[in-house]
Design a protein around this motif. Structure first.
Motif, PDB file in Angstrom:
ATOM      1  N   LYS A  90      -6.696  -5.131   7.861  1.00  0.00           N
ATOM      2  CA  LYS A  90      -6.584  -5.887   9.107  1.00  0.00           C
ATOM      3  C   LYS A  90      -6.769  -7.387   8.873  1.00  0.00           C
ATOM      4  O   LYS A  90      -6.256  -8.203   9.634  1.00  0.00           O
ATOM      5  N   ASN A  91      -7.497  -7.732   7.797  1.00  0.00           N
ATOM      6  CA  ASN A  91      -7.792  -9.148   7.523  1.00  0.00           C
ATOM      7  C   ASN A  91      -7.373  -9.624   6.141  1.00  0.00           C
ATOM      8  O   ASN A  91      -7.476 -10.820   5.849  1.00  0.00           O
ATOM      9  N   HIS A  92      -6.926  -8.711   5.283  1.00  0.00           N
ATOM     10  CA  HIS A  92      -6.609  -9.065   3.901  1.00  0.00           C
ATOM     11  C   HIS A  92      -5.297  -8.411   3.466  1.00  0.00           C
ATOM     12  O   HIS A  92      -4.869  -7.411   4.044  1.00  0.00           O
ATOM     13  N   GLU A  93      -4.691  -8.964   2.413  1.00  0.00           N
ATOM     14  CA  GLU A  93      -3.488  -8.362   1.821  1.00  0.00           C
ATOM     15  C   GLU A  93      -3.919  -7.528   0.625  1.00  0.00           C
ATOM     16  O   GLU A  93      -4.417  -8.072  -0.367  1.00  0.00           O
ATOM     17  N   VAL A  94      -3.734  -6.211   0.711  1.00  0.00           N
ATOM     18  CA  VAL A  94      -4.209  -5.313  -0.342  1.00  0.00           C
ATOM     19  C   VAL A  94      -3.024  -4.630  -1.027  1.00  0.00           C
ATOM     20  O   VAL A  94      -2.200  -3.988  -0.356  1.00  0.00           O
ATOM     21  N   THR A  95      -2.961  -4.769  -2.344  1.00  0.00           N
ATOM     22  CA  THR A  95      -2.009  -4.016  -3.164  1.00  0.00           C
ATOM     23  C   THR A  95      -2.791  -2.929  -3.879  1.00  0.00           C
ATOM     24  O   THR A  95      -3.768  -3.217  -4.575  1.00  0.00           O
ATOM     25  N   LEU A  96      -2.383  -1.685  -3.706  1.00  0.00           N
ATOM     26  CA  LEU A  96      -3.077  -0.542  -4.329  1.00  0.00           C
ATOM     27  C   LEU A  96      -2.207   0.063  -5.424  1.00  0.00           C
ATOM     28  O   LEU A  96      -1.044   0.400  -5.192  1.00  0.00           O
ATOM     29  N   ILE A  97      -2.788   0.184  -6.618  1.00  0.00           N
ATOM     30  CA  ILE A  97      -2.162   0.935  -7.721  1.00  0.00           C
ATOM     31  C   ILE A  97      -3.039   2.150  -7.976  1.00  0.00           C
ATOM     32  O   ILE A  97      -4.244   2.017  -8.218  1.00  0.00           O
ATOM     33  N   CYS A  98      -2.443   3.352  -7.914  1.00  0.00           N
ATOM     34  CA  CYS A  98      -3.263   4.558  -8.042  1.00  0.00           C
ATOM     35  C   CYS A  98      -2.481   5.701  -8.676  1.00  0.00           C
ATOM     36  O   CYS A  98      -1.249   5.646  -8.795  1.00  0.00           O
ATOM     37  N   GLU A  99      -3.230   6.718  -9.066  1.00  0.00           N
ATOM     38  CA  GLU A  99      -2.639   7.936  -9.627  1.00  0.00           C
ATOM     39  C   GLU A  99      -2.398   8.965  -8.522  1.00  0.00           C
ATOM     40  O   GLU A  99      -3.139   9.012  -7.535  1.00  0.00           O
ATOM     41  N   LYS A 100      -1.394   9.792  -8.721  1.00  0.00           N
ATOM     42  CA  LYS A 100      -1.051  10.843  -7.762  1.00  0.00           C
ATOM     43  C   LYS A 100      -1.121  12.206  -8.436  1.00  0.00           C
ATOM     44  O   LYS A 100      -0.631  12.393  -9.550  1.00  0.00           O
ATOM     45  N   MET A 155      -7.815 -12.771   1.986  1.00  0.00           N
ATOM     46  CA  MET A 155      -7.775 -12.679   0.520  1.00  0.00           C
ATOM     47  C   MET A 155      -6.620 -11.778   0.075  1.00  0.00           C
ATOM     48  O   MET A 155      -6.227 -10.859   0.795  1.00  0.00           O
ATOM     49  N   LYS A 156      -6.132 -12.032  -1.131  1.00  0.00           N
ATOM     50  CA  LYS A 156      -5.153 -11.131  -1.761  1.00  0.00           C
ATOM     51  C   LYS A 156      -5.917 -10.289  -2.790  1.00  0.00           C
ATOM     52  O   LYS A 156      -6.467 -10.830  -3.750  1.00  0.00           O
ATOM     53  N   ILE A 157      -5.934  -8.997  -2.556  1.00  0.00           N
ATOM     54  CA  ILE A 157      -6.760  -8.090  -3.358  1.00  0.00           C
ATOM     55  C   ILE A 157      -5.877  -7.099  -4.101  1.00  0.00           C
ATOM     56  O   ILE A 157      -5.002  -6.453  -3.492  1.00  0.00           O
ATOM     57  N   LEU A 158      -6.103  -6.967  -5.412  1.00  0.00           N
ATOM     58  CA  LEU A 158      -5.478  -5.904  -6.197  1.00  0.00           C
ATOM     59  C   LEU A 158      -6.507  -4.792  -6.347  1.00  0.00           C
ATOM     60  O   LEU A 158      -7.589  -5.012  -6.902  1.00  0.00           O
ATOM     61  N   MET A 159      -6.170  -3.621  -5.835  1.00  0.00           N
ATOM     62  CA  MET A 159      -7.110  -2.498  -5.881  1.00  0.00           C
ATOM     63  C   MET A 159      -6.573  -1.421  -6.822  1.00  0.00           C
ATOM     64  O   MET A 159      -5.395  -1.064  -6.772  1.00  0.00           O
ATOM     65  N   LEU A 160      -7.456  -0.909  -7.691  1.00  0.00           N
ATOM     66  CA  LEU A 160      -7.098   0.134  -8.661  1.00  0.00           C
ATOM     67  C   LEU A 160      -7.917   1.379  -8.374  1.00  0.00           C
ATOM     68  O   LEU A 160      -9.129   1.305  -8.180  1.00  0.00           O
ATOM     69  N   ALA A 161      -7.248   2.547  -8.373  1.00  0.00           N
ATOM     70  CA  ALA A 161      -7.950   3.806  -8.113  1.00  0.00           C
ATOM     71  C   ALA A 161      -7.337   4.928  -8.933  1.00  0.00           C
ATOM     72  O   ALA A 161      -6.144   4.908  -9.255  1.00  0.00           O
ATOM     73  N   SER A 162      -8.162   5.900  -9.248  1.00  0.00           N
ATOM     74  CA  SER A 162      -7.701   7.043 -10.039  1.00  0.00           C
ATOM     75  C   SER A 162      -7.124   8.150  -9.167  1.00  0.00           C
ATOM     76  O   SER A 162      -6.843   9.236  -9.649  1.00  0.00           O
ATOM     77  N   TYR A 163      -6.923   7.876  -7.878  1.00  0.00           N
ATOM     78  CA  TYR A 163      -6.413   8.900  -6.964  1.00  0.00           C
ATOM     79  C   TYR A 163      -5.712   8.248  -5.777  1.00  0.00           C
ATOM     80  O   TYR A 163      -6.043   7.136  -5.369  1.00  0.00           O
ATOM     81  N   LEU A 164      -4.714   8.932  -5.249  1.00  0.00           N
ATOM     82  CA  LEU A 164      -4.074   8.549  -3.995  1.00  0.00           C
ATOM     83  C   LEU A 164      -4.969   9.031  -2.858  1.00  0.00           C
ATOM     84  O   LEU A 164      -5.256  10.234  -2.770  1.00  0.00           O
ATOM     85  N   PRO A 165      -5.431   8.122  -1.972  1.00  0.00           N
ATOM     86  CA  PRO A 165      -6.447   8.524  -0.990  1.00  0.00           C
ATOM     87  C   PRO A 165      -5.902   9.223   0.259  1.00  0.00           C
ATOM     88  O   PRO A 165      -6.233   8.865   1.390  1.00  0.00           O
TER      89      PRO A 165
END
Length: 392
Positions: A31-41, A1-11
């Motif tokens: 390992k199994n998916h394409e993840v794009t992460l947009i987050c705050e720093k 799957m292609k996943i867009l992930m949103l978070a309020s912090y850089l993990p």
């Protein structure tokens, strides 16, 4: 799957539970998916931290987080229907980054970590999965009840805004995820349970030593969170003096309080048996390796406590409250020790100190419990099942 992930912090670094959860989920999902992460720093986070997260994402977009307590945010909150928590995470740059990715890529779903970043998400026809680590309005309500009387009207007004908006965002998501059964029940029918986990390869079972005279009792947590400040104060004032009084002729005990942002109101309670450590290694496995018991009487909050899972994985017996075990479901007096009253906590620690067989039983069964239920590989499979349920 292609996943867009949103978070309020850089993990990264792995300072707190939210970062630990998101980092490990990204690590296993990628390992199994394409993840794009947009987050705050945050300002304290470095380019090195960004690179570490970049290793486990297909793409990483980082936006500087503005000052929460700016006059602009405070004024905006005062004259709007949004609470401060949401206002402080509302960002033009994040909105632009999200819209840019949605226009450039075709995603199968959007995964949002914590509702207060959703303000930045435009209307979409892509399935949205929202994970809540806590019921935020409940935590803020408990804190507000303990606030100074002159601050309560303003704080209660903010809590009311928070409750309304949090529930509204639940309705906007196609699927809700809770990290404990308590939150799952509050969030309503259809909410899926995907608990927190632990890296059982990183947190190795420590060698158990018998007849030790020198013991370290650990409390660990980030003190920006209300529940950690409350727990540490409760230990120092209500539990620790009684433990020392009962053991002064038999053991050399130290209460080791580890965490960032320890307030002066707690530090001033220091004595020769209490050590405050804001510079302990970021590798928390080293902290547990040097500890004998985790004392974590959580009285505020929800979710499941990562430090409890990490201690259990490391072979460090855990003494916690019913609330601390609520998101875990470990068996009392077999895998974990439960206490709510100060005297119960004192007796629990004394039994572990005085009974090596009991100590080893709790340590070994605790490790077995997390291996069976909280390995991140198991947790990620549960999350993937949630994804499959919303992706047509």
């Amino acid at each position: 799957m292609k996943i867009l992930m949103l978070a309020s912090y850089l993990p990264y670094p792995l300072w707190d539970g939210g970062r630990i959860r998101l980092y490990n989920i990204l690590k296993t999902l990628s390992k199994n998916h394409e993840v794009t992460l947009i987050c705050e720093k945050r300002p304290k986070q470095s380019e090195k931290d960004i690179r570490e997260v970049g290793k486990i994402c297909k793409k990483l977009i980082v936006v500087e987080r503005p000052d929460v307590w700016s006059l602009r945010n405070l004024a905006k909150t005062a004259f709007s229907l949004n609470p401060l928590l949401v206002t402080s995470h509302s960002s033009k740059k994040i909105k632009e980054a999200i819209e840019g990715e949605l226009n450039a890529e075709k995603f199968d779903l959007i995964h949002v970590e914590t509702f207060y970043i959703m303000e930045n998400l435009p209307e979409v026809d892509i399935p949205i999965v929202l994970t809540e680590h806590n019921i935020e309005y409940e935590i803020y309500a408990k804190y507000t009840k303990k606030a100074k009387f002159f601050a309560k009207p303003v704080l209660f007004a903010d809590v009311a805004k928070l409750k309304r908006l949090e529930k509204n965002f639940w309705k906007r998501a196609d699927k809700l995820i809770a990290v404990s059964a308590k939150e799952q029940k509050i969030m309503g029918a259809g909410t899926q349970l995907v608990p927190n986990g632990v890296d059982i390869e990183k947190f190795k079972f420590k060698k158990l030593e018998k007849n030790k005279k020198v013991r370290k009792i650990l409390f660990i947590g980030d003190f920006k969170w209300i529940q950690n400040r409350d727990s540490a104060f409760f230990i120092i004032k209500n539990i620790w003096p009684r433990i020392i009084n009962e053991t002064k002729d038999k053991f050399d005990l130290k209460l080791w309080i580890v965490g960032k942002n320890i307030p002066e109101s707690i530090k001033k309670l220091k004595n020769e048996t209490i050590t405050f450590d804001e510079n302990a290694p970021d590798q928390t496995e080293l902290i547990f390796e040097d500890s004998d018991i985790l004392l974590s009487p959580i009285r505020v909050g929800g979710g499941s406590n990562f430090k409890i899972l990490e201690a259990m994985a490391s072979g460090v017996p855990v003494v916690t409250s019913r609330l601390g075990n609520e998101g875990l479901g470990a068996q009392e007096n077999s895998e974990i020790i439960i206490c709510d009253l100060p005297e119960e906590c004192v007796q629990a620690v004394l039994k572990l100190l005085n009974d090596d067989y009991y100590f080893e039983k709790i340590a070994r069964r605790g490790r077995e419990f997390v291996e069976k239920n909280f390995d991140w590989k198991i947790i990620s499979k549960k999350l993937e099942e949630v994804y499959k349920s919303v992706v047509k």
